[in-house]
Design a protein around this motif. Structure first.
Motif, PDB file in Angstrom:
ATOM      1  N   THR A 137       1.267   2.236   4.977  1.00 35.28           N
ATOM      2  CA  THR A 137       2.017   2.325   3.883  1.00 35.28           C
ATOM      3  C   THR A 137       3.295   2.052   3.066  1.00 35.28           C
ATOM      4  O   THR A 137       3.283   1.676   1.802  1.00 35.28           O
ATOM      5  CB  THR A 137       0.481   3.131   2.769  1.00 35.28           C
ATOM      6  N   ARG A 162       2.712   0.313  -3.588  1.00 34.36           N
ATOM      7  CA  ARG A 162       2.381   1.087  -4.525  1.00 34.36           C
ATOM      8  C   ARG A 162       1.404   2.100  -3.440  1.00 34.36           C
ATOM      9  O   ARG A 162       0.608   2.828  -4.521  1.00 34.36           O
ATOM     10  CB  ARG A 162       2.238   0.005  -5.503  1.00 34.36           C
ATOM     11  N   TRP A 219       1.956   5.007  -3.135  1.00 37.82           N
ATOM     12  CA  TRP A 219       2.399   6.359  -4.350  1.00 37.82           C
ATOM     13  C   TRP A 219       0.818   6.737  -4.546  1.00 37.82           C
ATOM     14  O   TRP A 219       0.774   7.647  -4.881  1.00 37.82           O
ATOM     15  CB  TRP A 219       3.263   5.990  -4.451  1.00 37.82           C
ATOM     16  N   LEU A 220      -0.373   5.714  -4.547  1.00 33.84           N
ATOM     17  CA  LEU A 220      -1.852   5.808  -5.340  1.00 33.84           C
ATOM     18  C   LEU A 220      -2.168   6.686  -4.474  1.00 33.84           C
ATOM     19  O   LEU A 220      -2.526   8.415  -4.798  1.00 33.84           O
ATOM     20  CB  LEU A 220      -2.223   5.143  -5.198  1.00 33.84           C
TER      21      LEU A 220
END
Length: 300
Positions: free
Chosen positions: A275, A281, A284-285
């Motif tokens: 990822t 994004r 980090w999620l």
């Protein structure tokens, strides 16, 4: 005159019915040779939301009348702050002394107080629960088991008090000792097969990590090991073999293990899906989810 006779007849009928109930309907008839009994639908319970009622108080007529029966074999009280009192009436139908084992199958009960009549008719208090070291248990089994001796044709009333911080589902059962041994042997065999399969997978993937130096295999080993430990914790086995003298782990271990397992699932997913490159994004999620799981562990 006629109404008076009807009234007398009704009164006589009620008296006869009460007499028949006292003879044939008292409590649960236990018979030697029977496999076992689930007791939820035979027990009466009382929720003490103050947790202040004593054993003598719950036996007083004013409190005893507040006990109520349930139709479920396994009554559920969900998450409750109350102390749950149970009352169980047993009737030995045999003309001989018999021994039964009272088993509370839920391994996540903090405190159990059991009150049983002795040979002199006096109640003896016995304790248990996962807030005690494993060695405190009457039988060194994953669940909580107590010996119940019934004299020939004896009628007795058992009382128990349960408190816990987790979801409370009562699993009271009455077993013949030999039958319970057979049942636990079968359950342990299945759990042993499961643990053996998991162990093979762990060793194989650990070997791949040491050979290929790919951290993905290490993350998978940690995830699989923690998840399997969480599954086995539901049977109470880790409390016996991994932390027998740690009441804290007995109470909080499942929360800690499930949280760590979730964190490793996120880390493994991040590594497997790459990822950091493919979806920054999302990366980090997923970090945020790991932080939430870590916070949940600290709170627990």
């Amino acid at each position: 005159m006629i109404s008076s006779e009807l009234s007398n007849n009704n009164g006589l009928l009620v008296a006869v019915l009460l007499l028949l109930y006292s003879i044939h309907g008292w409590g649960l008839d236990v018979t030697p040779g029977y496999y076992g009994y689930t007791l939820g639908e035979h027990a009466y319970d009382l929720e003490d939301r103050t947790q202040q009622l004593t054993f003598d108080q719950v036996r007083s007529p004013s409190i005893a009348s507040q006990f109520k029966g349930r139709e479920s074999a396994y009554p559920s009280f969900a998450y409750t702050d109350a102390a749950v009192w149970g009352r169980l009436e047993l009737n030995n139908t045999a003309n001989e002394k018999i021994t039964w084992l009272l088993r509370f199958a839920n391994p996540f009960v903090d405190q159990i107080e059991l009150y049983v009549e002795d040979a002199q008719g006096q109640y003896v208090r016995r304790t248990g629960g996962d807030s005690y070291p494993f060695s405190h248990r009457e039988y060194l089994l994953p669940n909580f088991v107590y010996r119940i001796d019934l004299a020939p044709t004896q009628r007795t009333t058992l009382y128990f008090r349960i408190t816990t911080t987790e979801s409370l589902i009562l699993f009271p059962q009455l077993w013949e000792p030999d039958r319970l041994s057979e049942y636990l042997y079968e359950v342990t065999l299945i759990e042993g097969i499961y643990a053996g399969i998991v162990m093979i997978m762990l060793v194989y993937n650990l070997f791949l990590f040491l050979t290929l130096r790919d951290r993905g295999y290490l993350y998978y080993v940690l995830f699989l090991g923690l998840t399997s430990l969480y599954v086995l914790a539901d049977s109470g086995l880790p409390a016996r073999y991994l932390w027998p003298d740690s009441p804290w782990m007995n109470n909080q271990g499942t929360f800690v293990i499930s949280g760590l397992s979730s964190i490793m699932a996120v880390v493994f997913s991040q590594n497997f899906l790459k990822t950091t490159i493919q979806a920054p994004r999302l990366h980090w999620l997923l970090h945020g989810f790991s932080a939430l799981y870590g916070l949940a562990i600290l709170i627990s």
